[in-house]
Design a protein around this motif. Structure first.
Motif, short mmCIF file in Angstrom:
data_model
loop_
_atom_site.label_atom_id
_atom_site.label_comp_id
_atom_site.label_asym_id
_atom_site.label_seq_id
_atom_site.Cartn_x
_atom_site.Cartn_y
_atom_site.Cartn_z
N ASP A 92 -3.68 -5.71 4.66
CA ASP A 92 -2.45 -4.93 4.80
C ASP A 92 -2.47 -3.75 3.85
OD1 ASP A 92 0.19 -3.95 4.81
OD2 ASP A 92 1.03 -5.93 5.20
N ARG A 93 -2.76 -2.56 4.36
CA ARG A 93 -2.84 -1.38 3.52
C ARG A 93 -1.51 -1.08 2.83
NH1 ARG A 93 -5.55 -0.61 8.25
NH2 ARG A 93 -7.71 0.16 8.20
N GLU A 94 -0.41 -1.25 3.55
CA GLU A 94 0.89 -0.94 2.97
C GLU A 94 1.20 -1.86 1.80
OE1 GLU A 94 4.36 0.86 2.07
OE2 GLU A 94 2.76 1.59 3.40
N LEU A 95 0.80 -3.12 1.90
CA LEU A 95 1.02 -4.07 0.80
C LEU A 95 0.24 -3.62 -0.44
CD1 LEU A 95 2.54 -6.86 0.55
CD2 LEU A 95 0.28 -7.91 0.76
N ARG A 133 -0.69 -0.56 -1.12
CA ARG A 133 -0.06 0.67 -1.65
C ARG A 133 1.15 0.31 -2.50
NH1 ARG A 133 0.02 6.18 -0.74
NH2 ARG A 133 1.98 7.14 -1.38
N ARG A 134 1.95 -0.61 -2.03
CA ARG A 134 3.14 -1.03 -2.81
C ARG A 134 2.74 -1.67 -4.13
NH1 ARG A 134 6.22 -4.91 0.85
NH2 ARG A 134 7.52 -5.12 -1.01
N GLU A 163 1.97 1.14 -6.42
CA GLU A 163 3.19 1.81 -6.87
C GLU A 163 3.90 1.02 -7.97
OE1 GLU A 163 4.34 3.98 -2.61
OE2 GLU A 163 5.32 2.11 -3.22
N ALA A 167 -5.70 2.36 -0.53
CA ALA A 167 -4.26 2.16 -0.52
C ALA A 167 -3.73 1.90 -1.92
CB ALA A 167 -3.91 1.00 0.41
N GLY A 215 -1.22 4.42 -4.07
CA GLY A 215 0.05 3.92 -4.59
C GLY A 215 0.22 4.17 -6.07
N ASP A 221 -6.16 -3.51 11.78
CA ASP A 221 -4.76 -3.16 11.59
C ASP A 221 -3.96 -4.46 11.59
OD1 ASP A 221 -2.57 -1.60 11.17
OD2 ASP A 221 -2.50 -0.71 13.18
#
Length: 782
Positions: free
Chosen positions: A81-84, A86-87, A90, A137, A141, A607
């Motif tokens: 999970d790229r978004e995970l 990135r978070r 961050e 990612a 982030g 994905d």
């Protein structure tokens, strides 16, 4: 303006100040130049948490501040999970800002060549695409918060055994397709502030002194503009390091600054090279200072909640027979094993986090009001069965409806600094699993480990959860999974072999003395197991869910492709179950067997989609030349191989659910070939002049074959071929297919294309030897 300012500062620096700037002030700070207003900046260990000291502390391990320990790389990579990621970057960026840290040392993208590597828990995957995408990612982030990262450890640093002295002996193609590729994607996509040069040698030259990889490839070819920093203590020759492209040596090397001064004064080192290193250091320094946000406040509880979410999205359900999971909170449940009360949730070494709190599975169950019976089961102090603890565990398991066993590797079994010797769990734990399964058919095993383990008991429990090293909230995440609050969606980012000896690097892993031969070449992990058709314990990409998914309507927007094209791949994914779930869609490319030895399939896209029951999403991928290419060691470039390539969608590397074929017509590499009568027909017709000759003379060739008795005239008559006729490509294909089908002695495509031209021209009447030599001379003109 920034570049102008940097150039101005360097022009004002003395030689002594330049040399001094290129090594650390102490363990964590760079040097400043007070006279010119250049401040020091702070680096800190990472990457799954902040390991730093308060104030001016200089020790490596003393006085680390409290921080959040997020799931380690081996865990969170399983999220796909790229978004995970990135978070995570961050949140860590905010934590760094609150602690006045300008650069966090991570992430690590070293390939998991062997499950024995003691530091594998810090690395993402055995696959370079997964490693580079996860790292990209994370970097994006963290750096979005004004905090630099350090992509590590560059390059081919894949074992801890003799890591400071060994030489990784790796061929060019393997480096390009596997080990460099993990770094390349992250460098180009995310532009990390720094890259860390590793301890080891690469083909005989220390990474910190290796001009080819630091300058020729990293900077000139990939266009990297940031800083190269040595791993701590990895610089052996300060002058050679600066000359090769290592800008900053860490930690403090003040006594060797004089070596740089002497080398410049003696003209051994060009001062312009030193200036370039200083400019890279100042660029990082200015970014760190300009992006400082000391007013940042960090919410540790929110960080903990993210750690819980991240672990929940990353835990892999390896097995779930008879829908053993999820459990009912009202049933009688036994938690067995010390890791239920004191979880092992992180690795040892430079990434060891002083966690501000840790949540165990027992604590989490109690907080949910779930009644749990607990038995310790084993001791972690020694690998010896405690008969009393085991008897208590068996009795507790027997009287419950379900037993959940918490087992795994101890801190002493895997760590930075040394490698494992085997893939076994502690013997006392294996014995405990056997004992509990013998009295309780409804047993779940929960694993805490930084790398694959052998499972001689794999058929005994009904369910197995792989948590890896899941961070300080792992206990809560496990309870979320066990009782269905979270649907497991993790997928293995590495293969689990049945036994260590199955691993492709097994025979050469530790090396001989200070040389480690990467003899398995590109066949790392699943690339080997799938090509060998070797059954694994659990394959790369494997993971189960509490729902089911169906794949339909796989489409390619074109079925023919050249090396200049891009194809669009789409597939529909439907949640066919009854609960919300997340699915990892995996795209593999599988070339037909050609001249180049290649893995049977390679991951080229993935994905993660979230679907409600009955919902369908269309997932789309773009595949360009690189997705189908191999590294040509003659051309020193990426080349596509002509022929059919299957585009496959899989639930794992071993579970392909649908595929479509694209036919590739690629320009062959002709550069270093020497065409002569011993060239094969396949090689000969790759060249335009050779193809033209073949097209003009193929009819005469078949006539000559018939005259010699090699083929029957009836075969040619059936195709309507008469002496002197032009022969169509369609007729040739028909003839070859007929030969393959009937086994008539001439052979099919493979045999024909492998024949030397000398044999082909024997069957063409009136062909002069001098004429052929002239043709070969024409073809060999570069």
């Amino acid at each position: 303006m920034k570049e102008t300012k940097i150039n101005e500062l360097v022009s004002q620096m003395t030689l002594e100040e330049k040399a001094g700037l290129c090594s650390g002030r102490d363990n964590w700070f760079t040097k400043g130049v007070e006279r010119l207003g250049i401040p020091p900046i702070r680096m800190s260990d990472g990457p799954h948490g902040l390991r730093t000291q308060s104030g001016e502390a200089k020790g490596f391990n003393s006085g680390s501040i409290s921080a959040v320990c997020f799931p380690t790389a081996c865990t969170i990579a399983s999220s796909f999970d790229r978004e995970l990621l990135r978070r995570e970057g961050e949140i860590l960026g905010d934590e760094c800002q609150a602690a006045d840290v300008q650069v966090i040392l991570g992430p690590g993208v070293n390939i998991k060549r062997s499950p024995l590597c003691g530091r594998n828990f810090e690395y993402y995957s055995e696959d370079p695409l997964v490693a580079s995408e996860m790292a990209s990612a994370f970097i994006q982030g963290a750096q979005s918060k004004g905090v630099g990262t350090s992509l590590k450890h560059y390059l081919a640093n894949n074992q801890e055994h003799r890591r400071m002295t060994n030489s990784s002996e790796v061929d060019e193609r393997t480096l390009r397709e596997i080990y460099l590729a993990a770094f390349e994607g992250a460098v180009k996509n995310a532009e990390p502030w720094t890259i860390m040069a590793s301890y080891n040698k690469i083909n005989g030259t220390f990474a910190t002194e290796n001009t080819h990889y630091l300058t020729d490839i990293l900077r000139k070819e990939w266009g990297y503009k940031g800083l190269v920093v040595s791993d701590w203590g990895a610089t052996h020759d300060r002058v050679a390091a600066v000359e090769a492209g290592t800008d900053l040596t860490m930690p403090a090397e003040i006594e060797t600054d004089a070596e740089i001064i002497k080398a410049v004064e003696s003209k051994k080192l060009d001062e312009r090279t030193l200036d370039l290193a200083c400019k890279n250091i100042l660029k990082m320094t200015m970014m760190g200072i300009e992006n400082r946000a000391p007013e940042t406040t960090f919410n540790y509880e929110e960080g903990h909640e993210f750690a819980r979410e991240a672990a929940g999205q990353s835990i892999v359900m390896l097995k779930n027979e008879e829908s053993m999971l999820p459990l009912q909170k009202s049933s009688s449940i036994a938690f067995i094993g010390r890791f239920a009360s004191k979880p092992r949730y992180q690795g040892s070494g430079s990434s060891l986090i002083n966690s501000f709190k840790v949540a165990s599975a027992l604590d989490a169950a109690a907080a949910e009001g779930i009644n749990i019976e607990y038995a310790e089961g084993y001791s972690i102090k020694e690998d010896k069965t405690d008969q009393m603890l085991r008897a208590e565990a068996a009795a507790t398991a027997k009287k419950a409806d379900t037993a959940v066993l918490f087992v795994g590797l101890t801190e002493q079994m895997e760590s930075e600094g040394y490698d494992r010797k085997h893939l076994h769990l502690p013997a006392c734990q294996n014995e405990l699993i056997e004992a509990v399964c013998a009295v309780q058919p409804n047993t779940v095993v929960v694993l805490h480990n930084g790398a694959p383990v052998e499972m001689p008991w794999v058929d005994k429990p009904k369910a197995i959860l792989e948590t890896y090293l899941g961070g300080q909230a792992v206990g809560e995440a496990v309870v979320d999974i066990l009782f269905g609050e979270v649907n497991p969606s993790g997928r293995l980012a590495e293969s689990f072999p049945k036994k260590l000896e199955d691993n492709p690097s097994y025979l050469s892993y530790f090396g001989e003395g200070n040389r480690v031969e990467y003899s398995e070449k590109v066949f790392v992990g699943y690339r080997y197991y799938e090509s060998k058709k070797m059954e694994t314990l659990f394959p790369f990409g494997h993971g189960l869910s509490y729902t089911t998914f169906e794949y339909t309507n796989l489409k390619l927007n074109k079925k023919e492709m050249t090396d200049k094209d891009t194809i669009t791949v789409s597939v529909d994914v439907t949640n066919t179950g009854h609960v919300f779930g997340r699915e990892v869609v995996q795209l593999y490319v599988s070339p037909e067997k050609g001249e180049i030895i290649r893995p049977v399939r390679e991951l080229k896209g993935f994905d993660k989609v979230s679907l409600q029951p009955g919902e369908t999403q269309t997932v789309t991928f773009q595949l360009g030349r690189r997705a189908f290419a191999y590294w040509n060691t003659e051309a020193h470039d990426w080349y596509m191989e002509s022929g059919k390539h299957a585009v496959q969608i899989g639930k794992s590397s071993n579970d392909i659910v649908c595929e479509e074929t694209v036919n590739i017509s690629a320009k062959p590499y002709l550069g270093n070939k020497n065409y002569n009568a011993n060239s094969t027909l396949g090689e000969f017709i790759e060249h335009p002049a050779g193809k033209q000759f073949w097209d003009e003379n193929i009819g005469q060739f078949f006539t000559g074959l018939a005259a010699s008795g090699m083929v029957k005239q009836e075969q040619l008559d059936e195709m309507g071929i008469k002496p002197g006729d032009e022969v169509s490509e369609e007729n040739v294909k028909k003839f070859i297919a007929d030969s393959e089908r009937q086994g008539n002695g001439f052979g099919g495509t493979e045999v024909m294309m492998s024949l030397p031209v000398s044999i082909i021209i024997e069957f063409i009447p009136d062909l002069s030897k001098s004429g052929m030599n002239e043709l070969f001379d024409e073809m060999n003109q570069k």
